[in-house]
Scaffold this active site. Structure first.
Site, short mmCIF file in Angstrom:
data_model
loop_
_atom_site.label_atom_id
_atom_site.label_comp_id
_atom_site.label_asym_id
_atom_site.label_seq_id
_atom_site.Cartn_x
_atom_site.Cartn_y
_atom_site.Cartn_z
N HIS A 1 1.38 -9.82 6.18
CA HIS A 1 1.00 -8.83 7.20
C HIS A 1 0.52 -9.52 8.46
O HIS A 1 -0.67 -9.83 8.62
CB HIS A 1 -0.05 -7.85 6.67
CG HIS A 1 -0.12 -6.59 7.49
ND1 HIS A 1 0.27 -5.35 7.00
CD2 HIS A 1 -0.47 -6.37 8.78
CE1 HIS A 1 0.14 -4.44 7.96
NE2 HIS A 1 -0.32 -5.04 9.06
N HIS B 1 1.58 -9.45 12.78
CA HIS B 1 2.43 -8.92 13.86
C HIS B 1 2.72 -10.01 14.89
O HIS B 1 1.88 -10.85 15.16
CB HIS B 1 1.73 -7.73 14.55
CG HIS B 1 1.54 -6.56 13.65
ND1 HIS B 1 2.48 -5.58 13.50
CD2 HIS B 1 0.52 -6.23 12.81
CE1 HIS B 1 2.04 -4.68 12.63
NE2 HIS B 1 0.86 -5.05 12.20
N HIS C 1 3.07 0.84 7.32
CA HIS C 1 1.61 0.92 7.30
C HIS C 1 1.20 2.25 6.67
O HIS C 1 1.93 3.24 6.78
CB HIS C 1 1.04 0.88 8.72
CG HIS C 1 1.06 -0.48 9.35
ND1 HIS C 1 2.20 -1.21 9.53
CD2 HIS C 1 0.05 -1.23 9.86
CE1 HIS C 1 1.89 -2.35 10.13
NE2 HIS C 1 0.59 -2.40 10.34
N GLU D 1 -4.92 3.23 6.25
CA GLU D 1 -5.81 2.40 7.04
C GLU D 1 -6.78 3.33 7.76
O GLU D 1 -7.95 3.42 7.41
CB GLU D 1 -4.99 1.56 8.05
CG GLU D 1 -5.82 0.74 9.00
CD GLU D 1 -4.97 0.15 10.14
OE1 GLU D 1 -3.86 0.64 10.39
OE2 GLU D 1 -5.46 -0.79 10.80
N ASP E 1 -3.08 -9.61 10.04
CA ASP E 1 -2.72 -8.48 10.91
C ASP E 1 -2.52 -8.94 12.37
O ASP E 1 -1.40 -9.18 12.78
CB ASP E 1 -3.76 -7.37 10.79
CG ASP E 1 -3.20 -5.99 11.12
OD1 ASP E 1 -2.01 -5.90 11.44
OD2 ASP E 1 -3.96 -5.00 11.04
N ASP E 2 -3.61 -9.03 13.14
CA ASP E 2 -3.53 -9.45 14.54
C ASP E 2 -4.64 -10.46 14.84
O ASP E 2 -5.64 -10.11 15.48
CB ASP E 2 -3.70 -8.23 15.47
CG ASP E 2 -2.59 -7.21 15.28
OD1 ASP E 2 -1.42 -7.57 15.46
OD2 ASP E 2 -2.90 -6.06 14.94
#
Ligand SMILES: [Zn+2]
Length: 350
Positions: free
Chosen positions: A19, A21, A201, A204, A282-283
């Protein structure tokens, strides 16, 4: 020194990163450099290297999205795209990731490189060469956005399907509260028919009811996040029985207000229920926390080395890595655990 102080070195633990991006993987220094070259002024929150902190509200998400869009504005050329991808793979390799599945929505980069197809092909080409260079098996997930029309998602699914092989999955990202999940079902059908993994996704910002919708309509192989399933034992049991993997991103959940702190992510209940989990960053650009930090968080939550090895093994098992790569990485996990822990356990400062 290990990632969080004690035990075996987590950077040496082979793992799969499922996961992450594309733009969100950018190194802060790269963002600053690319922005300076382009004369783009960055907001202070993108220059201070401090994790974004927002409330779990529309305004909070909007702030996160604005930061992401600002970062994306520097990605306006093939050269910038290649650099970001290459550095993402290099950084993953340094953290023990032997398999990276990177999500990209080519829509925003397409105008700068002549369209969606060239944008994806640049990503695939650089993924292959960076993967070879750094010894990481890289698969690409094409992700549609909930904020765009479901027709756009179908266009992306067809593009992903034409590149099946190098593209290994199809995702759906952005604000979970936007768009009707069922309207994205046709896009996911196109992707599944081409043999791509379904990795939307879900679970969340929204709770169990929405996770159920995603499971019903998009037939996920894995859920991006999915942590809110912990609130509903029957749903969690269904996820476990269906073998749906969960891409759990503690730092992200804390930054976006899903939980108070990363250590409050319900990792333990998910694992105890039998869920297959892959920790992810994630980020990292916005959350100031990379893949290795997520394993450090699990260690602080009380996961011992055997349990951390099992988390890594589970990330490999639910990845789309080719069998021979998965087997090699799993053997590496066993070797990591079989090696004696460092003698100075418990006495290392962080
Ligand atoms: Zn995500």
């Amino acid at each position: 020194m290990t990632a969080s102080g004690t035990g075996r070195d987590l950077a040496q633990l082979p793992k799969a990163h499922l996961h992450l991006h594309f733009t969100g993987s950018m190194r802060p220094a790269t963002l600053w450099e690319l922005a300076a070259e382009r004369g783009i002024r960055l907001p202070r929150s993108l220059t201070d290297d401090i994790a974004l902190q927002v409330e779990p509200t529309h305004r909070g998400w909007f702030r996160f999205q604005r930061q992401y869009d600002t970062a994306r504005a520097v990605v306006d050329s093939e050269q910038a795209m290649r650099r970001i991808l290459r550095e993402a793979v290099e950084d993953d390799a340094a953290e023990g990731s032997g398999r990276l599945e990177l999500q990209v929505d080519p829509t925003s980069y397409a105008p700068f490189v002549g369209g969606l197809t060239p944008a994806l092909e640049i990503v695939l080409d650089e993924a292959a060469s960076a993967g070879r260079e750094f010894g990481v098996s890289v698969g690409i997930v094409v992700a549609a956005s909930r904020t765009r029309h479901p027709m756009d998602a179908r266009t992306l699914a067809r593009l992903a399907a034409r590149h099946a092989g190098a593209v290994i999955g199809f995702g759906l990202s952005n604000d979970e509260r936007r768009g009707l999940t069922e309207e994205f079902a046709p896009a996911f059908r196109i992707a599944r028919d081409a043999g791509l993994a379904s990795v939307p996704h879900g679970g969340e910002l929204l709770g169990p009811d929405h996770v159920r919708e995603v499971v019903d309509h998009l037939a996920p192989d894995r859920l991006g996040h999915g942590v809110r399933a912990a609130e509903d034992p029957a749903l969690l049991e269904r996820i476990v029985e269906a073998g749906i993997g969960l891409e759990v991103c503690p730092a992200s959940n804390a930054s976006l207000g899903v939980v108070g702190t990363a250590e409050q992510v319900p990792l333990r209940p998910l694992v105890e229920a039998g869920a297959q989990v892959a920790l992810g960053a994630d980020d990292p650009l916005l959350f100031s926390s990379r893949l290795l930090d997520q394993y450090g968080t699990a260690r602080r939550m009380g996961f011992d080395d055997a349990e951390l090895a099992e988390l890594a093994a589970s990330s490999i098992r639910i990845s789309s890595a080719p069998d021979e790569i998965a087997e090699r990485l799993l053997a590496g996990v066993r070797a990591w655990l079989a090696a004696p822990p460092p003698a100075n356990e418990g006495h290392v400062g962080s």
